[in-house]
Design a protein around this motif. Structure first.
Motif, PDB file in Angstrom:
ATOM      1  N   HIS A   1      12.135  48.659  88.396  1.00 42.38           N
ATOM      2  CA  HIS A   1      11.926  49.803  89.277  1.00 42.38           C
ATOM      3  C   HIS A   1      13.184  50.098  90.093  1.00 42.38           C
ATOM      4  N   LEU A   2      13.122  51.241  90.755  1.00 44.87           N
ATOM      5  CA  LEU A   2      14.222  51.672  91.605  1.00 44.87           C
ATOM      6  C   LEU A   2      14.511  50.616  92.660  1.00 44.87           C
ATOM      7  N   ASP A   3      15.773  50.293  92.835  1.00 43.55           N
ATOM      8  CA  ASP A   3      16.142  49.403  93.928  1.00 43.55           C
ATOM      9  C   ASP A   3      16.420  50.271  95.156  1.00 43.55           C
ATOM     10  N   SER A   4      15.330  50.714  95.783  1.00 45.12           N
ATOM     11  CA  SER A   4      15.493  51.719  96.836  1.00 45.12           C
ATOM     12  C   SER A   4      16.163  51.128  98.074  1.00 45.12           C
ATOM     13  N   LYS A   5      15.959  49.825  98.308  1.00 40.06           N
ATOM     14  CA  LYS A   5      16.591  49.197  99.475  1.00 40.06           C
ATOM     15  C   LYS A   5      18.112  49.242  99.316  1.00 40.06           C
ATOM     16  N   PHE A   6      18.563  48.804  98.127  1.00 38.14           N
ATOM     17  CA  PHE A   6      19.998  48.841  97.835  1.00 38.14           C
ATOM     18  C   PHE A   6      20.521  50.269  97.914  1.00 38.14           C
ATOM     19  N   ALA A   7      19.760  51.200  97.334  1.00 36.79           N
ATOM     20  CA  ALA A   7      20.197  52.601  97.291  1.00 36.79           C
ATOM     21  C   ALA A   7      20.349  53.169  98.699  1.00 36.79           C
ATOM     22  N   LYS A   8      19.380  52.878  99.554  1.00 45.66           N
ATOM     23  CA  LYS A   8      19.433  53.410 100.921  1.00 45.66           C
ATOM     24  C   LYS A   8      20.612  52.808 101.686  1.00 45.66           C
ATOM     25  N   GLU A   9      20.774  51.477 101.568  1.00 47.95           N
ATOM     26  CA  GLU A   9      21.863  50.816 102.287  1.00 47.95           C
ATOM     27  C   GLU A   9      23.225  51.322 101.811  1.00 47.95           C
ATOM     28  N   THR A  10      23.352  51.431 100.474  1.00 48.66           N
ATOM     29  CA  THR A  10      24.628  51.891  99.920  1.00 48.66           C
ATOM     30  C   THR A  10      24.942  53.306 100.387  1.00 48.66           C
ATOM     31  N   THR A  11      23.913  54.169 100.350  1.00 45.73           N
ATOM     32  CA  THR A  11      24.122  55.545 100.781  1.00 45.73           C
ATOM     33  C   THR A  11      24.631  55.569 102.220  1.00 45.73           C
ATOM     34  N   LYS A  12      23.958  54.807 103.063  1.00 49.46           N
ATOM     35  CA  LYS A  12      24.338  54.771 104.484  1.00 49.46           C
ATOM     36  C   LYS A  12      25.781  54.260 104.641  1.00 49.46           C
ATOM     37  N   ASN A  13      26.110  53.180 103.913  1.00 49.73           N
ATOM     38  CA  ASN A  13      27.451  52.599 104.026  1.00 49.73           C
ATOM     39  C   ASN A  13      28.529  53.540 103.507  1.00 49.73           C
ATOM     40  N   GLU A  14      28.267  54.129 102.348  1.00 47.27           N
ATOM     41  CA  GLU A  14      29.274  55.020 101.754  1.00 47.27           C
ATOM     42  C   GLU A  14      29.516  56.233 102.652  1.00 47.27           C
ATOM     43  N   MET A  15      28.435  56.722 103.252  1.00 46.19           N
ATOM     44  CA  MET A  15      28.582  57.861 104.151  1.00 46.19           C
ATOM     45  C   MET A  15      29.333  57.440 105.408  1.00 46.19           C
ATOM     46  N   ALA A  16      29.076  56.210 105.846  1.00 43.75           N
ATOM     47  CA  ALA A  16      29.774  55.718 107.030  1.00 43.75           C
ATOM     48  C   ALA A  16      31.277  55.640 106.764  1.00 43.75           C
ATOM     49  N   LYS A  17      31.634  55.240 105.532  1.00 47.31           N
ATOM     50  CA  LYS A  17      33.058  55.177 105.163  1.00 47.31           C
ATOM     51  C   LYS A  17      33.714  56.550 105.254  1.00 47.31           C
ATOM     52  N   MET A  18      32.897  57.595 105.026  1.00 48.58           N
ATOM     53  CA  MET A  18      33.418  58.959 105.122  1.00 48.58           C
ATOM     54  C   MET A  18      33.396  59.443 106.562  1.00 48.58           C
TER      55      MET A  18
END
Lengths: 298, 359
Positions: A121-138
């Motif tokens: 199934h979708l690893d939604s926890k990883f996806a949410k954390e990554t999204t937040k981190n990648e956006m923070a880098k921007m």
């Protein structure tokens, strides 16, 4: 074209033409971008920018000419093939799906999964954390990755799209008018992301009709007019004033100055900044040998 | 370029961060697609509990009757919800239901009466394969022609209803076939698809469990699988989804096969339960399913919705029908009521979505 930097181009088109029946959309267009540089494709409406983007992103095949990526000749049948090589395109309107959450948009088409067999199934926890981190880098602090993209501003949407392309390993990033629908401040924010992508070693092709947006971030400027290359310059070879003049003879600057002045009169937190910029532009216009109120024509 | 309209929101963003967060949390609850339908189901129940107080509407046995009534529509609403979130319509599910039901009946019907005399399980398997093939046919046609699925499935609605009537008559010279219980293997099928469960003094049909199972699986697919993300993307903006590599055509074909599977399942349940079927079985169900889905908060334009909401939609449908029967109101009024509920639901959904999209 001056070649102060002698690295081989990352992405290059040579003498590309594109015909639609009897219509010549592009004629003999050549351009290139090196890794870690920004090439700006400038042109007014109808100059052939859209067609060129579609050729670059793999939507259209060029009728004539060569398409080289990493020095290798390419012949894409679909945008997917270009994407797999690391050529990512961020479209002005088609980048995001407004009704879906930020993290679902970010990973759409490349979803991370966990578990095995039927329980994969979708690893939604990883996806949410990554999204937040990648956006923070921007430099964007998203309050909640479950927020729908529809709640983001235009600049933030472009930022998500750029962050996504960077995260998924884009080597070349093609940006279709990323600042066109944005206000001054937000356009500035997007320009910042372009520089960030550049500093990561990505070759950025920035398509715009606005020399004011192109000049601060660009290393090369290719000016398109009526489907042909009107000029091709390195930054050191062309000052902003000349670039603006080549584009539209200063008409854009006049309009911008007027709008800034109006905005300054409206008042608000940024009124001073607007007025200041308007004055600077006026000074530039005078320097270019135009009377302040004169509307330039091309 | 620089417009005054755009500047103010930018300017106020930093300091109003905390306030925005609170509003969005409240809106997020409101914006859940199933919220409206869940609330609606409670309101409809309370409404009938008050006006049909003398007729015992608010009782366990009436609740069982409502659930039994809701189950077949609920199964269809679940699969139609997935399809509509994916941005497509299927008007042909009623016809597929009728086709699958008559396939089972004709294949099991005694060979001396024009049937084939098969056992029930081979007949069910054949009906399953045919239904999935019809679903795939719908999907491929939509993908290949790029025509609206509304038109394609309107055509297949007529094609497969017509085929059902024509073929049944051709083989058996009838339009109604019964005595499915004489087919070999009926006992197990009866247990699986039509058994009744006594629970706290009321009779529940096993079809309710099929409904819940379908809803659970569909919800899991939608929210927890990659494919679910693709469904949202395909319905939200097919071009954008295709640009990032979602196999949009495959998603669409699979969704049409899903609705065909739902129609097949209901066909089997009803054929076994009623011990037969007729050529008009399922007529008009496609619209009831779409209404249940829309009442359940799914957008007609796709990209947003929920399976749970669609299930609530089917429940509301069944409550209204049961309430009208139980209060002795002329059944003719049922359709008026359904139409009214639909309009209110769509207005409410639009309002909620706009609120949600603003922040």
């Amino acid at each position: 074209m001056s070649n102060s930097n002698t690295t081989a181009p990352l992405l290059e088109i040579k003498n590309v033409s594109k015909y639609f029946g009897s219509v010549i959309a592009l004629q003999d267009v050549s351009a290139f971008v090196r890794a870690g540089e920004v090439t700006c494709l400038l042109g007014d409406n109808g100059a052939g920018k859209s067609t060129l983007i579609k050729v670059l992103s793999g939507v259209h095949k060029a009728s004539e000419g060569e398409y080289l990526f990493d020095g290798v000749q390419q012949d894409f049948d679909s945008p997917r093939e270009a994407l797999e090589l690391g050529i990512a395109t961020v479209y002005q309107d088609l980048a995001m799906i407004p009704l879906m959450s930020i993290w679902r948009n970010f990973f759409l088409g490349s979803e991370p999964t966990t578990g095995w067999g039927p329980f994969k199934h979708l690893d939604s926890k990883f996806a949410k954390e990554t999204t937040k981190n990648e956006m923070a880098k921007m430099g964007i602090d998203i309050r909640d990755p479950d927020q729908t993209v529809g709640t983001l501003s235009g600049g933030e949407r472009q930022a998500v799209a750029i962050a996504r392309a960077v995260y998924f390993g884009a080597k070349a990033l093609i940006l279709d008018e990323p600042t066109a629908a944005l206000g001054v401040k937000q356009a500035g924010v997007v320009l910042k992301y372009i520089l960030q992508a550049k500093s990561k070693g990505i070759g950025v092709i920035f398509i715009t009709h606005n020399p004011q947006h192109a000049y601060p971030v660009g290393d090369h400027f290719v000016i398109l007019r009526r489907g042909q290359v009107y000029g091709d310059f390195s930054k050191e070879d062309i000052p902003l004033e000349q670039l603006v003049q080549m584009m539209a003879g200063g008409a854009d600057l006049e309009v911008l100055k007027h709008e800034l002045k109006e905005a300054a009169q409206e008042g608000g937190a940024d009124a001073d900044a607007y007025a200041e910029t308007a004055d600077e532009i006026e000074a530039e216009l005078i320097e270019m040998g135009k009377k302040p109120e004169e509307q330039g024509e091309s | 370029m620089v417009s005054e309209a755009k500047s103010p929101p930018n300017a106020e963003q930093p300091e109003s961060d905390e306030r925005v967060r609170k509003v969005s949390r409240l809106n997020r609850l409101l914006a859940r697609p199933e919220f409206g339908a869940g609330l609606g189901a409670v309101l409809v129940w309370v409404f009938f509990a008050i006006i049909a107080n003398d007729n015992n509407f608010a009782s366990w046995t009436t609740f069982a009757a409502i659930m039994n009534r809701a189950a077949p529509l609920g199964i269809l609403a679940v699969v139609v919800a997935l399809l509509m979130i994916g941005g497509e319509f299927d008007l042909s599910i009623g016809s597929i239901l009728g086709f699958a039901g008559m396939t089972i009946m004709v294949l099991t019907f005694p060979s001396d009466s024009g049937g084939f005399g098969w056992g029930i399980w081979p007949a069910i398997l054949a009906a399953l394969i045919l239904a999935l093939a019809i679903g795939a046919f719908n999907g491929v046609l939509v993908v290949a022609t790029k025509l609206p699925s509304f038109i394609i499935t309107l055509a297949t609605l007529f094609i497969f209803r017509g085929l059902t009537i024509a073929l049944t008559r051709m083989f058996t010279n009838r339009t109604q076939l019964g005595s499915l219980d004489e087919a070999s293997g009926f006992g197990l099928a009866d247990t699986l698809f039509a058994s009744e469960i006594q629970f706290m003094g009321a009779t529940f049909r096993v079809s309710i469990l099929w409904w819940f199972a379908m809803a659970a699986v569909a919800t899991w697919i939608l929210l927890r699988s990659r494919q679910g993300n693709w469904i949202f993307g395909t319905g939200g903006d097919a071009n954008a989804a295709r640009n990032v590599g979602v196999p949009v055509s495959r998603v669409r074909i699979a969704l049409f096969m899903g609705t065909a599977f739902g129609a097949f399942l209901v066909a089997v349940i009803q054929a076994v339960q009623f011990n037969g079927s007729d050529t008009l079985r399922g007529f008009g169900l496609e619209f009831q399913a779409i209404i249940a889905v829309v009442v359940g908060g799914t957008l007609l334009t796709g990209g947003f919705g929920s399976v749970i909401g669609a299930s609530f939609g089917a429940l509301i449908f069944a409550m209204v029908k049961q309430g009208i029967i139980i209060t002795g109101v002329d059944g003719d009024w049922f359709q008026v009521f359904v139409g009214g509920v639909l309009v209110i639901a769509v207005i409410f959904n639009n309002y909620v979505r706009q609120k949600a999209a603003q922040r």
